[in-house]
Scaffold this active site. Structure first.
Site, PDB file in Angstrom:
ATOM      1  N   GLY A 142       1.592  -6.558  -2.885  1.00  0.00           N
ATOM      2  CA  GLY A 142       3.124  -6.406  -2.777  1.00  0.00           C
ATOM      3  C   GLY A 142       4.191  -7.068  -3.819  1.00  0.00           C
TER       4      GLY A 142
ATOM      5  N   GLY B  68      -0.170   0.958  -2.426  1.00  0.00           N
ATOM      6  CA  GLY B  68      -0.363   2.359  -3.004  1.00  0.00           C
ATOM      7  C   GLY B  68      -1.691   3.001  -3.029  1.00  0.00           C
TER       8      GLY B  68
ATOM      9  N   ALA C 220       4.539   6.035 -14.117  1.00  0.00           N
ATOM     10  CA  ALA C 220       5.070   6.858 -13.484  1.00  0.00           C
ATOM     11  C   ALA C 220       6.418   7.433 -13.965  1.00  0.00           C
ATOM     12  CB  ALA C 220       5.093   6.634 -11.904  1.00  0.00           C
TER      13      ALA C 220
ATOM     14  N   HIS D 236      10.159  -2.172  -4.794  1.00  0.00           N
ATOM     15  CA  HIS D 236      11.053  -3.072  -4.042  1.00  0.00           C
ATOM     16  C   HIS D 236      11.298  -4.457  -4.770  1.00  0.00           C
ATOM     17  CE1 HIS D 236       6.901  -4.521  -3.429  1.00  0.00           C
ATOM     18  NE2 HIS D 236       7.369  -5.658  -3.262  1.00  0.00           N
TER      19      HIS D 236
ATOM     20  N   CYS E 120      -6.255   1.402  13.247  1.00  0.00           N
ATOM     21  CA  CYS E 120      -6.156   2.381  14.446  1.00  0.00           C
ATOM     22  C   CYS E 120      -4.888   2.729  15.053  1.00  0.00           C
ATOM     23  CB  CYS E 120      -7.495   2.255  15.456  1.00  0.00           C
ATOM     24  SG  CYS E 120      -7.850   3.081  16.639  1.00  0.00           S
TER      25      CYS E 120
END
Length: 557
Positions: free
Chosen positions: A52, A178, A243, A267, A410
Protein backbone atom coordinates in the site's frame (compact mmCIF):
# COMPACT_ATOMS: atom_id res chain seq x y z
CA UNK A 1 24.06 9.34 5.38
CA UNK A 2 22.75 5.82 5.98
CA UNK A 3 19.02 5.38 5.42
CA UNK A 4 17.61 3.98 8.71
CA UNK A 5 14.79 2.39 6.71
CA UNK A 6 16.97 0.40 4.35
CA UNK A 7 18.81 -2.77 5.23
CA UNK A 8 19.67 -5.73 3.01
CA UNK A 9 18.53 -8.55 5.22
CA UNK A 10 15.85 -11.17 4.90
CA UNK A 11 13.37 -11.57 7.73
CA UNK A 12 11.21 -14.65 8.12
CA UNK A 13 9.02 -15.80 10.97
CA UNK A 14 10.16 -18.77 13.04
CA UNK A 15 8.04 -21.90 12.72
CA UNK A 16 7.45 -24.93 14.92
CA UNK A 17 6.97 -25.03 18.67
CA UNK A 18 10.27 -23.70 20.00
CA UNK A 19 9.74 -20.26 21.55
CA UNK A 20 12.02 -17.23 21.30
CA UNK A 21 9.73 -15.29 23.65
CA UNK A 22 8.49 -16.10 27.15
CA UNK A 23 5.04 -17.34 26.05
CA UNK A 24 2.87 -17.82 22.99
CA UNK A 25 1.14 -14.54 23.83
CA UNK A 26 4.35 -12.68 22.96
CA UNK A 27 5.72 -15.21 20.47
CA UNK A 28 2.60 -14.62 18.35
CA UNK A 29 3.12 -10.87 17.70
CA UNK A 30 6.85 -11.52 17.25
CA UNK A 31 6.25 -14.07 14.49
CA UNK A 32 3.54 -12.01 12.80
CA UNK A 33 5.74 -8.89 12.78
CA UNK A 34 8.48 -10.92 11.11
CA UNK A 35 5.98 -12.52 8.76
CA UNK A 36 4.92 -9.07 7.55
CA UNK A 37 8.50 -8.55 6.31
CA UNK A 38 8.98 -11.99 4.75
CA UNK A 39 10.27 -11.50 1.17
CA UNK A 40 7.38 -13.67 -0.04
CA UNK A 41 4.89 -11.41 1.75
CA UNK A 42 6.08 -7.79 1.73
CA UNK A 43 6.38 -5.57 -1.33
CA UNK A 44 9.68 -3.88 -0.40
CA UNK A 45 10.83 -5.68 2.74
CA UNK A 46 14.33 -4.19 2.78
CA UNK A 47 12.66 -0.78 3.21
CA UNK A 48 10.21 -2.14 5.82
CA UNK A 49 7.37 -1.57 3.31
CA UNK A 50 4.72 -4.28 3.50
CA UNK A 51 2.09 -3.00 1.04
CA UNK A 52 0.00 0.00 0.00
CA UNK A 53 2.54 2.63 -1.05
CA UNK A 54 4.61 3.12 2.12
CA UNK A 55 2.68 0.96 4.60
CA UNK A 56 5.41 -0.18 7.00
CA UNK A 57 5.78 -2.73 9.78
CA UNK A 58 8.25 -0.65 11.84
CA UNK A 59 9.55 2.92 11.66
CA UNK A 60 13.23 2.06 11.18
CA UNK A 61 15.34 -1.08 11.30
CA UNK A 62 16.63 0.02 14.69
CA UNK A 63 13.02 0.20 15.89
CA UNK A 64 12.33 -3.22 14.39
CA UNK A 65 15.26 -4.69 16.32
CA UNK A 66 14.10 -3.02 19.54
CA UNK A 67 10.55 -4.34 19.09
CA UNK A 68 11.91 -7.85 18.53
CA UNK A 69 14.18 -7.66 21.57
CA UNK A 70 11.37 -6.32 23.75
CA UNK A 71 8.86 -8.97 22.67
CA UNK A 72 11.39 -11.66 23.53
CA UNK A 73 11.60 -10.46 27.13
CA UNK A 74 8.03 -9.24 27.68
CA UNK A 75 6.15 -11.06 30.44
CA UNK A 76 2.48 -12.08 30.52
CA UNK A 77 1.77 -9.16 32.86
CA UNK A 78 3.37 -6.45 30.72
CA UNK A 79 2.21 -4.48 27.68
CA UNK A 80 4.43 -3.00 24.97
CA UNK A 81 3.38 0.40 23.59
CA UNK A 82 4.26 1.05 19.93
CA UNK A 83 3.87 4.60 18.60
CA UNK A 84 4.01 4.80 14.80
CA UNK A 85 6.37 1.84 14.53
CA UNK A 86 8.58 2.81 17.48
CA UNK A 87 8.57 0.84 20.77
CA UNK A 88 8.19 3.69 23.25
CA UNK A 89 7.26 1.95 26.50
CA UNK A 90 6.61 -1.21 28.49
CA UNK A 91 4.09 -1.07 31.34
CA UNK A 92 2.85 -3.47 33.97
CA UNK A 93 -0.73 -4.52 33.21
CA UNK A 94 -2.30 -7.97 33.72
CA UNK A 95 -2.61 -11.35 32.06
CA UNK A 96 -5.85 -10.57 30.17
CA UNK A 97 -4.65 -7.20 28.87
CA UNK A 98 -3.24 -6.91 25.34
CA UNK A 99 0.47 -7.69 25.14
CA UNK A 100 0.94 -4.95 22.52
CA UNK A 101 -0.92 -1.69 21.92
CA UNK A 102 -0.21 0.04 18.60
CA UNK A 103 -1.09 3.50 17.26
CA UNK A 104 0.02 4.42 13.75
CA UNK A 105 -0.01 7.70 11.80
CA UNK A 106 -2.73 9.33 13.90
CA UNK A 107 -2.88 13.11 13.53
CA UNK A 108 -5.11 15.83 14.97
CA UNK A 109 -7.74 16.37 12.23
CA UNK A 110 -6.70 19.90 11.20
CA UNK A 111 -3.18 18.62 10.52
CA UNK A 112 -4.21 15.28 8.99
CA UNK A 113 -2.77 15.92 5.53
CA UNK A 114 -0.14 14.18 3.43
CA UNK A 115 2.00 17.33 3.50
CA UNK A 116 2.13 17.38 7.29
CA UNK A 117 2.56 13.62 7.56
CA UNK A 118 5.39 13.60 5.01
CA UNK A 119 7.15 16.33 6.98
CA UNK A 120 6.95 14.22 10.14
CA UNK A 121 7.94 11.11 8.19
CA UNK A 122 11.12 12.77 6.90
CA UNK A 123 12.04 13.79 10.44
CA UNK A 124 11.60 10.20 11.62
CA UNK A 125 8.64 11.13 13.82
CA UNK A 126 5.91 9.07 12.18
CA UNK A 127 5.21 5.94 10.17
CA UNK A 128 2.36 5.11 7.80
CA UNK A 129 0.86 1.84 9.00
CA UNK A 130 -1.73 1.32 6.26
CA UNK A 131 -4.17 -1.16 7.81
CA UNK A 132 -2.45 -4.52 8.43
CA UNK A 133 1.16 -3.47 7.73
CA UNK A 134 1.77 -1.61 10.98
CA UNK A 135 -0.58 -3.88 12.93
CA UNK A 136 1.32 -7.08 12.02
CA UNK A 137 -1.48 -9.17 10.53
CA UNK A 138 -0.87 -8.91 6.79
CA UNK A 139 -1.06 -12.36 5.19
CA UNK A 140 -0.20 -11.43 1.63
CA UNK A 141 -2.64 -10.77 -1.15
CA UNK A 142 -4.96 -13.56 0.05
CA UNK A 143 -6.07 -11.12 2.74
CA UNK A 144 -8.18 -9.17 0.26
CA UNK A 145 -9.07 -11.93 -2.22
CA UNK A 146 -12.31 -13.06 -0.64
CA UNK A 147 -13.63 -9.52 -0.16
CA UNK A 148 -12.90 -8.81 -3.81
CA UNK A 149 -14.46 -12.12 -4.80
CA UNK A 150 -17.61 -11.33 -2.78
CA UNK A 151 -17.79 -7.93 -4.48
CA UNK A 152 -17.49 -9.38 -7.98
CA UNK A 153 -19.99 -12.14 -7.23
CA UNK A 154 -22.52 -9.60 -5.95
CA UNK A 155 -21.91 -7.38 -8.99
CA UNK A 156 -22.60 -10.44 -11.15
CA UNK A 157 -25.84 -11.08 -9.25
CA UNK A 158 -27.01 -7.49 -9.63
CA UNK A 159 -26.03 -6.88 -13.24
CA UNK A 160 -25.68 -10.24 -15.02
CA UNK A 161 -28.21 -12.60 -13.41
CA UNK A 162 -25.49 -14.19 -11.30
CA UNK A 163 -23.43 -15.41 -14.24
CA UNK A 164 -20.07 -13.85 -15.14
CA UNK A 165 -19.12 -16.52 -17.67
CA UNK A 166 -17.93 -14.84 -20.86
CA UNK A 167 -17.66 -11.46 -19.07
CA UNK A 168 -14.51 -9.46 -18.35
CA UNK A 169 -13.42 -7.00 -15.71
CA UNK A 170 -11.09 -4.05 -16.35
CA UNK A 171 -8.99 -2.84 -13.44
CA UNK A 172 -5.68 -1.24 -12.52
CA UNK A 173 -3.00 -2.07 -9.97
CA UNK A 174 -1.33 -5.37 -9.04
CA UNK A 175 0.22 -4.37 -5.72
CA UNK A 176 -0.44 -5.99 -2.35
CA UNK A 177 -4.16 -5.21 -2.50
CA UNK A 178 -4.81 -4.85 -6.22
CA UNK A 179 -3.04 -8.12 -6.91
CA UNK A 180 -6.09 -9.93 -5.54
CA UNK A 181 -8.35 -8.71 -8.33
CA UNK A 182 -7.43 -11.03 -11.22
CA UNK A 183 -7.67 -14.16 -9.06
CA UNK A 184 -10.92 -12.97 -7.45
CA UNK A 185 -12.37 -12.28 -10.90
CA UNK A 186 -11.42 -15.75 -12.13
CA UNK A 187 -12.88 -17.36 -9.00
CA UNK A 188 -16.10 -15.43 -9.66
CA UNK A 189 -16.17 -16.84 -13.21
CA UNK A 190 -14.99 -13.76 -15.11
CA UNK A 191 -11.91 -12.81 -17.10
CA UNK A 192 -9.78 -9.90 -15.96
CA UNK A 193 -7.52 -7.36 -17.64
CA UNK A 194 -5.38 -5.73 -14.95
CA UNK A 195 -3.16 -2.78 -15.89
CA UNK A 196 0.10 -2.49 -13.90
CA UNK A 197 3.00 -0.10 -14.51
CA UNK A 198 5.65 -2.14 -12.69
CA UNK A 199 6.60 -5.33 -14.54
CA UNK A 200 8.10 -6.88 -11.40
CA UNK A 201 4.65 -6.84 -9.81
CA UNK A 202 3.11 -8.61 -12.80
CA UNK A 203 5.88 -11.21 -12.62
CA UNK A 204 5.27 -11.69 -8.88
CA UNK A 205 1.55 -12.27 -9.49
CA UNK A 206 2.40 -14.78 -12.23
CA UNK A 207 4.75 -16.62 -9.89
CA UNK A 208 2.15 -16.82 -7.12
CA UNK A 209 -0.66 -17.80 -9.56
CA UNK A 210 -2.72 -14.67 -9.00
CA UNK A 211 -2.56 -13.84 -12.71
CA UNK A 212 -2.50 -16.24 -15.67
CA UNK A 213 -0.68 -14.31 -18.41
CA UNK A 214 1.38 -11.20 -19.10
CA UNK A 215 0.99 -8.76 -22.00
CA UNK A 216 3.15 -5.85 -23.13
CA UNK A 217 0.60 -4.19 -25.43
CA UNK A 218 -3.09 -3.43 -25.18
CA UNK A 219 -3.80 -5.27 -28.43
CA UNK A 220 -2.11 -8.39 -27.08
CA UNK A 221 -4.13 -8.21 -23.85
CA UNK A 222 -7.42 -7.62 -25.67
CA UNK A 223 -6.74 -10.57 -27.98
CA UNK A 224 -6.36 -12.84 -24.95
CA UNK A 225 -9.54 -11.45 -23.37
CA UNK A 226 -11.44 -11.98 -26.62
CA UNK A 227 -10.14 -15.55 -26.92
CA UNK A 228 -11.01 -16.46 -23.34
CA UNK A 229 -14.46 -14.84 -23.21
CA UNK A 230 -15.51 -16.49 -26.48
CA UNK A 231 -14.39 -19.86 -25.12
CA UNK A 232 -16.17 -19.26 -21.81
CA UNK A 233 -12.89 -19.56 -19.92
CA UNK A 234 -12.16 -17.54 -16.78
CA UNK A 235 -8.57 -16.29 -17.02
CA UNK A 236 -6.61 -13.13 -16.29
CA UNK A 237 -3.90 -11.06 -17.93
CA UNK A 238 -1.58 -8.47 -16.42
CA UNK A 239 -0.93 -5.67 -18.93
CA UNK A 240 2.23 -3.64 -18.41
CA UNK A 241 1.10 -0.06 -18.83
CA UNK A 242 -0.39 2.94 -17.08
CA UNK A 243 -4.09 2.89 -16.22
CA UNK A 244 -4.24 6.64 -16.90
CA UNK A 245 -3.33 5.84 -20.52
CA UNK A 246 -5.07 2.48 -21.03
CA UNK A 247 -8.51 3.36 -19.62
CA UNK A 248 -8.97 6.45 -21.87
CA UNK A 249 -7.67 4.49 -24.87
CA UNK A 250 -10.32 1.83 -24.34
CA UNK A 251 -12.99 4.55 -24.15
CA UNK A 252 -11.63 6.09 -27.34
CA UNK A 253 -11.84 2.72 -29.11
CA UNK A 254 -15.40 2.21 -27.87
CA UNK A 255 -14.48 -1.03 -26.10
CA UNK A 256 -16.90 -1.95 -23.30
CA UNK A 257 -15.70 -4.11 -20.42
CA UNK A 258 -18.45 -5.77 -18.38
CA UNK A 259 -17.27 -4.31 -15.06
CA UNK A 260 -14.74 -1.52 -14.42
CA UNK A 261 -12.87 -0.78 -11.22
CA UNK A 262 -9.39 0.26 -10.06
CA UNK A 263 -7.04 -0.53 -7.20
CA UNK A 264 -3.93 1.45 -7.92
CA UNK A 265 -2.34 3.01 -4.82
CA UNK A 266 -3.96 6.35 -5.63
CA UNK A 267 -4.39 7.06 -1.91
CA UNK A 268 -0.73 8.18 -1.91
CA UNK A 269 -0.07 10.50 -4.88
CA UNK A 270 3.70 10.58 -4.33
CA UNK A 271 4.57 6.97 -3.54
CA UNK A 272 1.61 5.08 -4.97
CA UNK A 273 0.67 6.34 -8.44
CA UNK A 274 2.87 6.58 -11.54
CA UNK A 275 2.13 9.77 -13.52
CA UNK A 276 1.24 9.33 -17.18
CA UNK A 277 4.27 9.53 -19.46
CA UNK A 278 6.80 8.81 -16.71
CA UNK A 279 9.04 5.76 -16.41
CA UNK A 280 9.14 3.86 -13.13
CA UNK A 281 12.82 4.80 -12.71
CA UNK A 282 12.10 8.51 -13.22
CA UNK A 283 9.20 8.28 -10.77
CA UNK A 284 11.30 6.60 -8.06
CA UNK A 285 14.09 9.17 -8.46
CA UNK A 286 11.75 12.16 -8.28
CA UNK A 287 9.98 10.83 -5.21
CA UNK A 288 13.18 11.81 -3.43
CA UNK A 289 14.36 14.80 -5.46
CA UNK A 290 11.06 16.55 -6.28
CA UNK A 291 8.07 14.96 -4.52
CA UNK A 292 5.81 17.94 -5.22
CA UNK A 293 6.33 17.53 -8.98
CA UNK A 294 5.41 13.85 -8.64
CA UNK A 295 2.28 14.73 -6.69
CA UNK A 296 1.12 17.34 -9.22
CA UNK A 297 1.66 15.01 -12.17
CA UNK A 298 0.05 12.04 -10.42
CA UNK A 299 -3.04 14.00 -9.43
CA UNK A 300 -3.46 15.27 -13.00
CA UNK A 301 -3.20 11.69 -14.27
CA UNK A 302 -5.78 10.50 -11.74
CA UNK A 303 -8.23 13.07 -13.08
CA UNK A 304 -7.84 11.60 -16.58
CA UNK A 305 -8.10 8.07 -15.18
CA UNK A 306 -11.35 8.79 -13.30
CA UNK A 307 -12.80 10.71 -16.26
CA UNK A 308 -12.45 7.50 -18.28
CA UNK A 309 -14.18 5.53 -15.51
CA UNK A 310 -17.04 8.05 -15.57
CA UNK A 311 -17.20 7.57 -19.36
CA UNK A 312 -17.57 3.81 -18.84
CA UNK A 313 -20.30 4.46 -16.26
CA UNK A 314 -22.13 6.72 -18.70
CA UNK A 315 -21.95 3.92 -21.31
CA UNK A 316 -23.91 1.76 -18.88
CA UNK A 317 -20.94 -0.31 -17.70
CA UNK A 318 -21.10 -1.19 -13.96
CA UNK A 319 -18.22 0.86 -12.54
CA UNK A 320 -17.06 0.97 -8.94
CA UNK A 321 -14.45 2.69 -6.82
CA UNK A 322 -12.52 0.05 -4.88
CA UNK A 323 -11.54 2.26 -1.99
CA UNK A 324 -8.32 4.04 -2.99
CA UNK A 325 -9.78 7.59 -2.85
CA UNK A 326 -9.10 8.22 -6.54
CA UNK A 327 -12.50 9.89 -7.01
CA UNK A 328 -11.71 12.42 -4.29
CA UNK A 329 -8.45 13.44 -5.95
CA UNK A 330 -10.13 13.73 -9.35
CA UNK A 331 -12.82 15.96 -7.86
CA UNK A 332 -10.22 18.17 -6.18
CA UNK A 333 -8.50 18.45 -9.56
CA UNK A 334 -11.70 19.81 -11.11
CA UNK A 335 -13.63 16.74 -12.30
CA UNK A 336 -17.05 17.72 -10.95
CA UNK A 337 -18.74 14.37 -11.65
CA UNK A 338 -15.95 12.22 -10.19
CA UNK A 339 -18.41 10.62 -7.76
CA UNK A 340 -20.87 9.66 -10.52
CA UNK A 341 -20.13 5.98 -9.89
CA UNK A 342 -20.37 4.37 -6.43
CA UNK A 343 -17.87 2.83 -4.05
CA UNK A 344 -17.87 -0.94 -3.63
CA UNK A 345 -19.16 -0.96 -0.05
CA UNK A 346 -22.49 0.86 -0.52
CA UNK A 347 -22.98 -0.83 -3.89
CA UNK A 348 -22.28 -4.44 -2.90
CA UNK A 349 -20.90 -5.12 0.61
CA UNK A 350 -22.93 -3.19 3.20
CA UNK A 351 -25.62 -5.87 3.74
CA UNK A 352 -22.81 -8.20 4.90
CA UNK A 353 -21.45 -5.54 7.28
CA UNK A 354 -24.94 -5.16 8.77
CA UNK A 355 -24.67 -8.75 10.02
CA UNK A 356 -21.09 -8.32 11.25
CA UNK A 357 -19.76 -10.35 8.33
CA UNK A 358 -16.26 -9.38 7.28
CA UNK A 359 -12.66 -10.51 6.71
CA UNK A 360 -11.97 -12.96 9.55
CA UNK A 361 -8.49 -14.47 9.10
CA UNK A 362 -6.08 -16.78 10.86
CA UNK A 363 -2.46 -17.88 10.49
CA UNK A 364 -0.73 -21.10 11.57
CA UNK A 365 2.26 -20.29 13.78
CA UNK A 366 3.53 -23.83 13.17
CA UNK A 367 4.31 -22.91 9.58
CA UNK A 368 2.66 -26.16 8.47
CA UNK A 369 0.02 -25.85 5.70
CA UNK A 370 -1.69 -28.95 7.10
CA UNK A 371 -2.79 -26.90 10.10
CA UNK A 372 -4.68 -24.58 7.75
CA UNK A 373 -6.24 -27.47 5.84
CA UNK A 374 -7.45 -28.94 9.12
CA UNK A 375 -9.02 -25.63 10.13
CA UNK A 376 -10.64 -25.37 6.68
CA UNK A 377 -12.31 -28.70 7.38
CA UNK A 378 -13.39 -27.52 10.83
CA UNK A 379 -15.04 -24.42 9.33
CA UNK A 380 -17.05 -26.64 6.97
CA UNK A 381 -18.01 -28.93 9.85
CA UNK A 382 -19.22 -26.09 12.08
CA UNK A 383 -20.97 -24.13 9.32
CA UNK A 384 -22.47 -26.97 7.27
CA UNK A 385 -25.19 -24.93 5.56
CA UNK A 386 -22.96 -22.15 4.23
CA UNK A 387 -22.30 -23.67 0.80
CA UNK A 388 -21.05 -20.35 -0.59
CA UNK A 389 -18.35 -20.36 2.08
CA UNK A 390 -17.51 -24.02 1.38
CA UNK A 391 -17.08 -23.14 -2.29
CA UNK A 392 -14.72 -20.32 -1.33
CA UNK A 393 -12.61 -22.59 0.88
CA UNK A 394 -12.32 -25.19 -1.90
CA UNK A 395 -11.24 -22.56 -4.43
CA UNK A 396 -8.83 -21.00 -1.96
CA UNK A 397 -7.11 -24.32 -1.32
CA UNK A 398 -6.83 -25.00 -5.04
CA UNK A 399 -5.79 -21.55 -6.27
CA UNK A 400 -4.18 -19.55 -3.47
CA UNK A 401 -0.47 -19.91 -2.79
CA UNK A 402 0.47 -19.25 0.82
CA UNK A 403 2.84 -16.32 1.39
CA UNK A 404 4.94 -16.61 4.52
CA UNK A 405 3.14 -18.38 7.36
CA UNK A 406 0.18 -20.42 6.02
CA UNK A 407 -3.04 -18.48 6.54
CA UNK A 408 -6.67 -18.33 5.53
CA UNK A 409 -9.18 -15.54 4.96
CA UNK A 410 -12.83 -16.38 5.49
CA UNK A 411 -15.74 -13.90 5.62
CA UNK A 412 -17.93 -14.86 8.58
CA UNK A 413 -19.93 -12.78 11.03
CA UNK A 414 -21.44 -12.41 14.48
CA UNK A 415 -22.20 -15.77 16.04
CA UNK A 416 -19.76 -17.69 13.86
CA UNK A 417 -16.41 -16.03 14.62
CA UNK A 418 -16.30 -16.94 18.30
CA UNK A 419 -17.52 -20.46 17.49
CA UNK A 420 -14.60 -20.96 15.09
CA UNK A 421 -12.10 -19.38 17.47
CA UNK A 422 -13.09 -21.71 20.30
CA UNK A 423 -12.90 -24.72 17.98
CA UNK A 424 -9.42 -23.76 16.78
CA UNK A 425 -8.30 -23.32 20.39
CA UNK A 426 -9.57 -26.81 21.21
CA UNK A 427 -7.67 -28.18 18.18
CA UNK A 428 -4.49 -26.65 19.61
CA UNK A 429 -5.24 -28.07 23.06
CA UNK A 430 -5.81 -31.59 21.69
CA UNK A 431 -2.69 -31.54 19.55
CA UNK A 432 -4.65 -31.76 16.30
CA UNK A 433 -2.89 -28.53 15.31
CA UNK A 434 0.89 -28.55 15.70
CA UNK A 435 1.08 -25.07 17.27
CA UNK A 436 -1.17 -22.13 18.20
CA UNK A 437 -2.95 -20.00 15.61
CA UNK A 438 -3.48 -16.26 15.59
CA UNK A 439 -6.89 -14.93 14.63
CA UNK A 440 -7.39 -11.40 13.36
CA UNK A 441 -8.94 -9.40 10.56
CA UNK A 442 -8.45 -6.51 8.20
CA UNK A 443 -9.29 -3.06 9.56
CA UNK A 444 -11.80 -3.05 6.69
CA UNK A 445 -14.59 -4.56 8.77
CA UNK A 446 -18.09 -3.66 9.79
CA UNK A 447 -17.47 -1.88 13.09
CA UNK A 448 -13.81 -0.92 13.00
CA UNK A 449 -13.52 1.85 10.42
CA UNK A 450 -14.74 5.34 9.59
CA UNK A 451 -13.95 6.14 5.97
CA UNK A 452 -16.49 8.38 4.17
CA UNK A 453 -15.15 7.56 0.71
CA UNK A 454 -14.99 3.81 1.33
CA UNK A 455 -16.43 1.65 4.13
CA UNK A 456 -18.80 4.30 5.51
CA UNK A 457 -19.66 5.99 2.23
CA UNK A 458 -23.33 7.05 1.91
CA UNK A 459 -24.45 5.82 5.33
CA UNK A 460 -28.23 5.85 5.69
CA UNK A 461 -28.21 8.44 8.49
CA UNK A 462 -25.39 10.62 7.10
CA UNK A 463 -22.91 9.51 9.79
CA UNK A 464 -20.17 8.71 7.23
CA UNK A 465 -17.44 10.73 9.00
CA UNK A 466 -18.24 9.85 12.62
CA UNK A 467 -15.09 8.15 13.88
CA UNK A 468 -16.19 7.31 17.42
CA UNK A 469 -16.93 3.79 16.20
CA UNK A 470 -13.38 2.55 15.45
CA UNK A 471 -12.17 4.14 18.69
CA UNK A 472 -14.86 2.32 20.66
CA UNK A 473 -14.06 -0.90 18.79
CA UNK A 474 -10.40 -0.66 19.80
CA UNK A 475 -11.26 0.12 23.42
CA UNK A 476 -13.69 -2.80 23.63
CA UNK A 477 -11.15 -5.20 22.13
CA UNK A 478 -8.64 -4.10 24.77
CA UNK A 479 -11.21 -4.66 27.52
CA UNK A 480 -12.15 -8.04 26.04
CA UNK A 481 -8.60 -9.40 26.03
CA UNK A 482 -7.25 -9.27 22.47
CA UNK A 483 -3.55 -10.15 22.27
CA UNK A 484 -2.72 -7.00 20.38
CA UNK A 485 -4.83 -4.01 19.36
CA UNK A 486 -4.09 -1.24 16.87
CA UNK A 487 -5.56 2.15 16.04
CA UNK A 488 -4.56 3.75 12.74
CA UNK A 489 -5.31 6.74 10.53
CA UNK A 490 -5.24 7.06 6.73
CA UNK A 491 -5.28 3.42 5.69
CA UNK A 492 -6.66 2.61 2.26
CA UNK A 493 -7.70 6.13 1.31
CA UNK A 494 -4.85 8.27 2.63
CA UNK A 495 -4.29 11.00 5.19
CA UNK A 496 -7.36 12.78 6.47
CA UNK A 497 -9.87 10.31 5.06
CA UNK A 498 -10.07 7.37 7.49
CA UNK A 499 -9.62 6.11 11.04
CA UNK A 500 -9.66 2.41 11.80
CA UNK A 501 -8.75 -0.23 14.34
CA UNK A 502 -7.55 -3.81 14.37
CA UNK A 503 -7.23 -6.71 16.76
CA UNK A 504 -5.43 -10.04 16.81
CA UNK A 505 -5.89 -12.82 19.36
CA UNK A 506 -3.78 -15.92 19.93
CA UNK A 507 -5.43 -19.31 20.41
CA UNK A 508 -2.82 -21.28 22.39
CA UNK A 509 -5.09 -24.09 23.61
CA UNK A 510 -5.46 -22.84 27.18
CA UNK A 511 -8.60 -22.14 29.20
CA UNK A 512 -7.52 -18.50 29.53
CA UNK A 513 -7.33 -18.20 25.76
CA UNK A 514 -10.78 -19.76 25.38
CA UNK A 515 -12.32 -17.16 27.69
CA UNK A 516 -10.62 -14.32 25.82
CA UNK A 517 -11.54 -15.75 22.41
CA UNK A 518 -15.20 -16.01 23.34
CA UNK A 519 -15.30 -12.38 24.46
CA UNK A 520 -13.22 -10.85 21.67
CA UNK A 521 -14.68 -12.78 18.75
CA UNK A 522 -18.23 -12.00 19.87
CA UNK A 523 -17.75 -8.37 20.84
CA UNK A 524 -15.64 -7.36 17.83
CA UNK A 525 -18.22 -8.18 15.10
CA UNK A 526 -21.05 -7.10 17.44
CA UNK A 527 -19.71 -3.54 17.28
CA UNK A 528 -20.31 -3.65 13.53
CA UNK A 529 -23.91 -4.74 13.98
CA UNK A 530 -24.31 -2.01 16.62
CA UNK A 531 -22.83 0.66 14.36
CA UNK A 532 -25.12 -0.21 11.43
CA UNK A 533 -28.16 -0.64 13.67
CA UNK A 534 -27.52 2.85 15.03
CA UNK A 535 -27.50 4.14 11.45
CA UNK A 536 -30.95 2.64 10.91
CA UNK A 537 -30.26 -0.39 8.72
CA UNK A 538 -33.08 -2.92 9.10
CA UNK A 539 -30.75 -5.88 8.45
CA UNK A 540 -28.55 -4.78 11.37
CA UNK A 541 -31.53 -4.08 13.65
CA UNK A 542 -32.92 -7.55 12.93
CA UNK A 543 -29.50 -9.14 13.49
CA UNK A 544 -29.09 -7.31 16.81
CA UNK A 545 -32.47 -8.59 18.02
CA UNK A 546 -31.81 -12.11 16.75
CA UNK A 547 -28.44 -12.29 18.54
CA UNK A 548 -29.76 -10.72 21.73
CA UNK A 549 -27.50 -7.66 21.70
CA UNK A 550 -28.18 -5.16 24.46
CA UNK A 551 -28.29 -1.77 22.71
CA UNK A 552 -30.18 0.59 25.05
CA UNK A 553 -29.95 3.73 22.93
CA UNK A 554 -30.86 1.84 19.75
CA UNK A 555 -33.23 -0.99 20.72
CA UNK A 556 -34.32 0.45 24.06
CA UNK A 557 -33.35 -2.73 25.92
Amino acid sequence: MTNPRHNIRDVRAATGTELSAKSWMTEAPLRMLMNNLDPDVAERPHELVVYGGIGRAARTWEDFDRIVATLKTLTEEETLIVQSGKPVGVFKTHKDAPRVLIANSNLVPHWATWDHFNELDKKGLAMYGQMTAGSWIYIGTQGIVQGTYETFVEAGRQHYNGNLKGKWILTGGLGGMGGAQPLAAVMAGACCLAVECDETRVDFRLRTRYVDAKAHTLDEALALIDQWTKAGEAKSVGLIGNAADIFPELVKRGIRPDIVTDQTSAHDPINGYLPSGWTVAEWRAKQESDPKAVERAARASMKVHVAAMVDFWNMGVPTLDYGNNIRQVAKEEGLENAFAFPGFVPAYIRPLFCRGIGPFRWAALSGDPEDIYKTDAKVKELLPDNKHLHNWLDMARERIAFQGLPARICWVGLGDRHKLGLAFNEMVRSGELKAPVVIGRDHLDSGSVASPNRETEAMKDGSDAVSDWPLLNALLNCASGATWVSLHHGGGVGMGFSQHSGMVICADGTDDAARRLERVLWNDPATGVMRHADAGYDIALDCAKEKGLRLPGILGN
